[in-house]
Design a protein around this motif. Structure first.
Motif, PDB file in Angstrom:
ATOM      1  N   ASN A 121      25.399  -2.302  25.783  1.00 60.47           N
ATOM      2  CA  ASN A 121      24.429  -1.544  24.989  1.00 60.47           C
ATOM      3  C   ASN A 121      24.901  -0.120  24.715  1.00 60.47           C
ATOM      4  O   ASN A 121      24.571   0.450  23.666  1.00 60.47           O
ATOM      5  CB  ASN A 121      23.074  -1.520  25.703  1.00 60.47           C
ATOM      6  CG  ASN A 121      22.376  -2.863  25.651  1.00 60.47           C
ATOM      7  OD1 ASN A 121      22.563  -3.627  24.713  1.00 60.47           O
ATOM      8  ND2 ASN A 121      21.585  -3.160  26.671  1.00 60.47           N
ATOM      9  N   SER A 154      19.648  -8.080  18.813  1.00 61.31           N
ATOM     10  CA  SER A 154      19.469  -7.874  20.256  1.00 61.31           C
ATOM     11  C   SER A 154      18.670  -9.005  20.888  1.00 61.31           C
ATOM     12  O   SER A 154      18.930  -9.430  22.015  1.00 61.31           O
ATOM     13  CB  SER A 154      18.782  -6.528  20.511  1.00 61.31           C
ATOM     14  OG  SER A 154      19.584  -5.457  20.081  1.00 61.31           O
ATOM     15  N   GLU A 163      25.136  -5.803  30.537  1.00 58.50           N
ATOM     16  CA  GLU A 163      24.413  -5.382  29.344  1.00 58.50           C
ATOM     17  C   GLU A 163      24.346  -3.865  29.191  1.00 58.50           C
ATOM     18  O   GLU A 163      24.266  -3.357  28.075  1.00 58.50           O
ATOM     19  CB  GLU A 163      22.981  -5.952  29.365  1.00 58.50           C
ATOM     20  CG  GLU A 163      22.897  -7.445  29.150  1.00 58.50           C
ATOM     21  CD  GLU A 163      23.161  -8.245  30.407  1.00 58.50           C
ATOM     22  OE1 GLU A 163      23.147  -9.478  30.340  1.00 58.50           O
ATOM     23  OE2 GLU A 163      23.376  -7.614  31.478  1.00 58.50           O
TER      24      GLU A 163
END
Length: 230
Positions: A60, A228, A56
């Motif tokens: 991100n 998200s 992640e």
């Protein structure tokens, strides 16, 4: 040492992307520094595991940079190259985890919604088409490279089969887990409570800049938050 370097590199890329996004639309460097500082503090919380080189983190980082470029697309004329960059960055994020395609859909929908009236709609449609074109390039490269190396089956298993299995853990399937994620006990889990200061900052920011209508950038931020969570 390699894991430490990966973690540091990913964190720095994500922090710079957040600074780039938060300083867009005449908000200035101060807003960027505050956002980057909040991210740094949140990433240091062990309960969120933001200090680790998880998938992640790199996903991100790509999404933050894509969002920063998206905020800089001009509504009056087409920026074909920048739009392709947005699509390409989101596509790279989806190579880490395919769930990032939700961000692609959310960004496109919010961008079109913000330009649904007037002559800006045609420009917005063109730029969304450019994003779609840019998003195809990383996947074509990945498919072509793994096929040439004879490892396409391994890629398909790692990117699609494993993520499908991972998303369905718990026996409820992807849809069931998504619905369950909105239950109060999951929204208020210990890991999420660690992000409470972020929620407070967001609410204060919304109250400080409240308007009768949601701005275009505000619509994009809402799309980012919803995607998200998904």
């Amino acid at each position: 040492s390699s894991i430490l370097l990966l973690s540091a590199a990913g964190s720095i890329l994500a922090m710079l992307g957040i600074f780039y996004a938060a300083s867009a639309r005449a908000r200035g460097r101060l807003a960027g520094l505050i956002a980057a500082g909040v991210f740094t503090l949140a990433a240091s919380d062990y309960r969120l595991q933001g200090n680790e080189a998880n998938t992640e983190l790199f996903m991100n980082a790509c999404l933050a940079w894509a969002f920063g470029v998206l905020l800089r697309l001009h509504p009056a004329h087409v920026r074909f190259g920048l739009a392709c960059v947005v699509g390409g960055l989101v596509s790279i994020a989806s190579l880490f985890k395919t769930v990032a395609v939700v961000h692609a859909a959310a960004f496109a929908a919010a961008y079109l919604l913000g330009h649904r009236k007037g002559p800006g709609l045609r420009v917005a449609l063109t730029q969304v088409a450019a994003m779609a074109l840019g998003s195809a390039i990383p996947w074509l490269v990945a498919f072509g490279w793994t096929w040439a190396r004879g490892s396409l089956d391994a890629m398909l298993e790692a990117v699609f089969e494993y993520n499908r299995f991972y998303s369905g853990i718990g026996g409820l399937g992807i849809g069931g887990n998504l619905v369950r994620s909105f239950l109060p006990k999951n929204l208020a889990s210990p890991a999420m409570l660690a992000a409470l200061p972020l929620v407070v900052f967001i609410v204060l920011g919304v109250l400080a800049g409240r308007r009768r209508r949601v701005s275009r950038s505000g619509c994009l931020v809402i799309a980012y938050v919803v995607a998200s969570h998904v």
